[in-house]
Design a protein around this motif. Structure first.
Motif, PDB file in Angstrom:
ATOM      1  N   CYS A  82       2.457  38.660 -33.412  1.00  0.00           N
ATOM      2  CA  CYS A  82       2.686  37.615 -32.764  1.00  0.00           C
ATOM      3  C   CYS A  82       4.408  37.059 -32.820  1.00  0.00           C
ATOM      4  CB  CYS A  82       2.013  36.494 -33.308  1.00  0.00           C
ATOM      5  SG  CYS A  82       0.315  36.662 -33.337  1.00  0.00           S
ATOM      6  N   GLU A  83       5.012  37.489 -33.629  1.00  0.00           N
ATOM      7  CA  GLU A  83       6.130  36.881 -33.925  1.00  0.00           C
ATOM      8  C   GLU A  83       7.027  37.833 -32.977  1.00  0.00           C
ATOM      9  OE1 GLU A  83       6.793  35.550 -38.648  1.00  0.00           O
ATOM     10  OE2 GLU A  83       7.308  37.506 -38.059  1.00  0.00           O
ATOM     11  N   THR A  84       6.941  39.083 -32.949  1.00  0.00           N
ATOM     12  CA  THR A  84       7.649  40.155 -32.189  1.00  0.00           C
ATOM     13  C   THR A  84       7.280  39.976 -30.543  1.00  0.00           C
ATOM     14  OG1 THR A  84       7.202  41.645 -33.899  1.00  0.00           O
ATOM     15  CG2 THR A  84       7.934  42.615 -31.594  1.00  0.00           C
ATOM     16  N   LEU A  85       5.898  39.721 -30.279  1.00  0.00           N
ATOM     17  CA  LEU A  85       5.648  39.455 -28.799  1.00  0.00           C
ATOM     18  C   LEU A  85       6.382  38.264 -28.112  1.00  0.00           C
ATOM     19  CD1 LEU A  85       2.016  41.009 -28.581  1.00  0.00           C
ATOM     20  CD2 LEU A  85       3.954  41.642 -27.331  1.00  0.00           C
ATOM     21  N   THR A  86       6.389  37.473 -29.060  1.00  0.00           N
ATOM     22  CA  THR A  86       7.201  36.139 -28.662  1.00  0.00           C
ATOM     23  C   THR A  86       8.408  35.984 -28.799  1.00  0.00           C
ATOM     24  OG1 THR A  86       6.417  35.113 -30.604  1.00  0.00           O
ATOM     25  CG2 THR A  86       4.773  34.773 -28.818  1.00  0.00           C
ATOM     26  N   THR A  87       9.225  37.351 -29.389  1.00  0.00           N
ATOM     27  CA  THR A  87      10.591  37.404 -29.536  1.00  0.00           C
ATOM     28  C   THR A  87      10.925  36.244 -30.609  1.00  0.00           C
ATOM     29  OG1 THR A  87      11.120  36.117 -27.682  1.00  0.00           O
ATOM     30  CG2 THR A  87      10.857  38.121 -27.132  1.00  0.00           C
ATOM     31  N   VAL A  88      10.138  35.457 -31.493  1.00  0.00           N
ATOM     32  CA  VAL A  88      10.557  34.655 -32.374  1.00  0.00           C
ATOM     33  C   VAL A  88      11.246  35.488 -33.555  1.00  0.00           C
ATOM     34  CG1 VAL A  88       9.739  32.690 -34.048  1.00  0.00           C
ATOM     35  CG2 VAL A  88       8.741  33.064 -31.679  1.00  0.00           C
ATOM     36  N   GLY A  89      10.675  36.192 -34.293  1.00  0.00           N
ATOM     37  CA  GLY A  89      11.119  36.798 -35.147  1.00  0.00           C
ATOM     38  C   GLY A  89      11.733  36.249 -36.332  1.00  0.00           C
ATOM     39  N   TYR A  90      10.800  35.465 -37.097  1.00  0.00           N
ATOM     40  CA  TYR A  90      11.344  34.810 -38.372  1.00  0.00           C
ATOM     41  C   TYR A  90      11.840  35.753 -39.418  1.00  0.00           C
ATOM     42  CZ  TYR A  90       8.501  30.934 -36.649  1.00  0.00           C
ATOM     43  OH  TYR A  90       8.146  29.963 -35.864  1.00  0.00           O
ATOM     44  N   GLY A  91      11.408  37.013 -39.395  1.00  0.00           N
ATOM     45  CA  GLY A  91      11.942  37.939 -40.438  1.00  0.00           C
ATOM     46  C   GLY A  91      11.119  37.901 -41.743  1.00  0.00           C
ATOM     47  N   ASP A  92      10.249  37.253 -41.855  1.00  0.00           N
ATOM     48  CA  ASP A  92       9.377  37.251 -43.037  1.00  0.00           C
ATOM     49  C   ASP A  92       8.526  38.507 -43.289  1.00  0.00           C
ATOM     50  OD1 ASP A  92       7.908  36.443 -40.941  1.00  0.00           O
ATOM     51  OD2 ASP A  92       6.665  35.073 -41.991  1.00  0.00           O
ATOM     52  N   ALA A  93       8.360  39.062 -42.038  1.00  0.00           N
ATOM     53  CA  ALA A  93       7.568  40.334 -42.203  1.00  0.00           C
ATOM     54  C   ALA A  93       8.108  41.379 -41.258  1.00  0.00           C
ATOM     55  CB  ALA A  93       5.884  40.002 -41.534  1.00  0.00           C
ATOM     56  N   VAL A  94       8.633  42.404 -41.767  1.00  0.00           N
ATOM     57  CA  VAL A  94       9.300  43.264 -41.202  1.00  0.00           C
ATOM     58  C   VAL A  94       8.926  44.710 -41.550  1.00  0.00           C
ATOM     59  CG1 VAL A  94      11.284  42.017 -40.796  1.00  0.00           C
ATOM     60  CG2 VAL A  94      11.247  43.103 -42.833  1.00  0.00           C
ATOM     61  N   PRO A  95       8.702  45.772 -40.603  1.00  0.00           N
ATOM     62  CA  PRO A  95       8.492  47.267 -40.931  1.00  0.00           C
ATOM     63  C   PRO A  95       9.536  47.876 -41.817  1.00  0.00           C
ATOM     64  CG  PRO A  95       8.800  47.044 -38.850  1.00  0.00           C
ATOM     65  CD  PRO A  95       8.792  45.767 -39.145  1.00  0.00           C
ATOM     66  N   VAL A  96       9.178  48.615 -42.710  1.00  0.00           N
ATOM     67  CA  VAL A  96      10.075  49.276 -43.385  1.00  0.00           C
ATOM     68  C   VAL A  96       9.978  50.822 -43.160  1.00  0.00           C
ATOM     69  CG1 VAL A  96      10.375  47.693 -45.325  1.00  0.00           C
ATOM     70  CG2 VAL A  96       8.593  49.187 -45.769  1.00  0.00           C
ATOM     71  N   THR A  97       8.853  51.332 -42.721  1.00  0.00           N
ATOM     72  CA  THR A  97       8.803  52.768 -42.420  1.00  0.00           C
ATOM     73  C   THR A  97       9.204  53.157 -41.077  1.00  0.00           C
ATOM     74  OG1 THR A  97       6.453  52.591 -41.628  1.00  0.00           O
ATOM     75  CG2 THR A  97       6.677  52.868 -44.041  1.00  0.00           C
ATOM     76  N   THR A  98       9.424  54.473 -41.004  1.00  0.00           N
ATOM     77  CA  THR A  98       9.908  55.140 -39.578  1.00  0.00           C
ATOM     78  C   THR A  98       8.863  54.773 -38.478  1.00  0.00           C
ATOM     79  OG1 THR A  98      11.475  56.446 -40.901  1.00  0.00           O
ATOM     80  CG2 THR A  98      10.929  57.007 -38.333  1.00  0.00           C
ATOM     81  N   GLY A  99       7.741  55.154 -38.990  1.00  0.00           N
ATOM     82  CA  GLY A  99       6.678  54.762 -37.881  1.00  0.00           C
ATOM     83  C   GLY A  99       6.387  53.232 -37.384  1.00  0.00           C
ATOM     84  N   GLY A 100       6.643  52.467 -38.435  1.00  0.00           N
ATOM     85  CA  GLY A 100       6.432  51.122 -38.330  1.00  0.00           C
ATOM     86  C   GLY A 100       7.780  50.592 -37.464  1.00  0.00           C
ATOM     87  N   ARG A 101       8.802  50.977 -37.567  1.00  0.00           N
ATOM     88  CA  ARG A 101       9.717  50.652 -36.871  1.00  0.00           C
ATOM     89  C   ARG A 101       9.970  50.910 -35.475  1.00  0.00           C
ATOM     90  NH1 ARG A 101      14.643  51.334 -41.677  1.00  0.00           N
ATOM     91  NH2 ARG A 101      14.174  49.327 -42.695  1.00  0.00           N
ATOM     92  N   ILE A 102       9.349  52.349 -35.181  1.00  0.00           N
ATOM     93  CA  ILE A 102       9.133  52.933 -33.900  1.00  0.00           C
ATOM     94  C   ILE A 102       8.219  51.967 -33.130  1.00  0.00           C
ATOM     95  CG2 ILE A 102       8.020  54.867 -32.458  1.00  0.00           C
ATOM     96  CD1 ILE A 102       9.262  56.719 -34.662  1.00  0.00           C
TER      97      ILE A 102
END
Length: 225
Positions: A165-185
């Protein structure tokens, strides 16, 4: 190059697309359901996980068969991969099949005399439904990659859904972020789709407002403008 059929597209290819688009969308929902069960089922529920894996492999085989038929009917040979790039992309990454939602609606509307919704309403409906399906798909994918990873902040599916939800709405609070390569892709693809969907909805809504104000202005007497 566009993925839409043109006047030069063989008739058999167009007929195949019209007849299979809706059933294939149903198969994509089954694929998504199978993938969801595979990801969310407890580790000790081996029977459900095996059944889900069979459903995922079976529906992907249907997508592959459809791709081969489209390639043969198109008459394009190797150029099919470049011209129909969306077909190729969703074959390699089936979780992106929600992006074909517009094609499904088009196939349904071709069987009617005229669309039920206006252009602006259709754009907003497309974007909303696509965002919902794409967000759910991305949540599953990133949760599958992130759970159990060292230093991961996305440990539950709820965390993954919140992140989507944060990513799709371009909010990006930064409380949940992917740390793996696959997650970042997955995150990179979802960011791009989020910007595109947000732009489509904003542009369509703005255009609708301009048309409304223009019609209201045309209704006023000439001396009051």
């Amino acid at each position: 190059m566009s993925d839409q059929p043109t006047d030069s597209t063989p008739r058999r290819f167009r007929l195949w697309e019209q007849r299979t688009e809706v059933p294939l969308f149903g198969a994509s929902l089954l694929f998504l359901a199978g993938y969801a069960v595979r990801v969310l089922a407890p580790q000790d529920a081996e029977a459900w996980r095996s059944l889900a894996l069979g459903l995922v492999c079976g529906t992907w085989a249907v997508f592959a068969a459809d791709y081969v038929v489209r390639l043969r009917l198109s008459g394009l040979g190797r150029r099919f991969v470049r011209v129909h790039w969306l077909d190729t992309l969703v074959l390699l990454l089936p979780l992106l099949r929600p992006l074909r939602l517009i094609r499904v609606y088009t196939a349904v509307q071709q069987r009617r005399e005229r669309p039920r919704l206006s252009l602006h309403a259709r754009v907003i409906a497309y974007a909303g439904a696509t965002a919902l399906l794409l967000g759910f798909s991305a949540s599953l994918a990133v949760y599958d990659r992130e759970r159990g990873a060292y230093g991961a902040s996305i440990r539950t599916f709820g965390d993954a859904a919140w992140w989507a939800c944060e990513t799709l709405t371009t909010v990006g609070y930064g409380d949940a972020v992917p740390v793996t390569t696959g997650g970042r892709i997955v995150a990179s693809g979802l960011m791009a789709c989020g910007l595109a969907l947000l732009g489509a909805v904003t542009g369509s809504f703005s255009s609708w407002l301009v048309q409304v104000f223009r019609r209201e202005d045309e209704k006023r007497p000439p001396g009051s403008r």
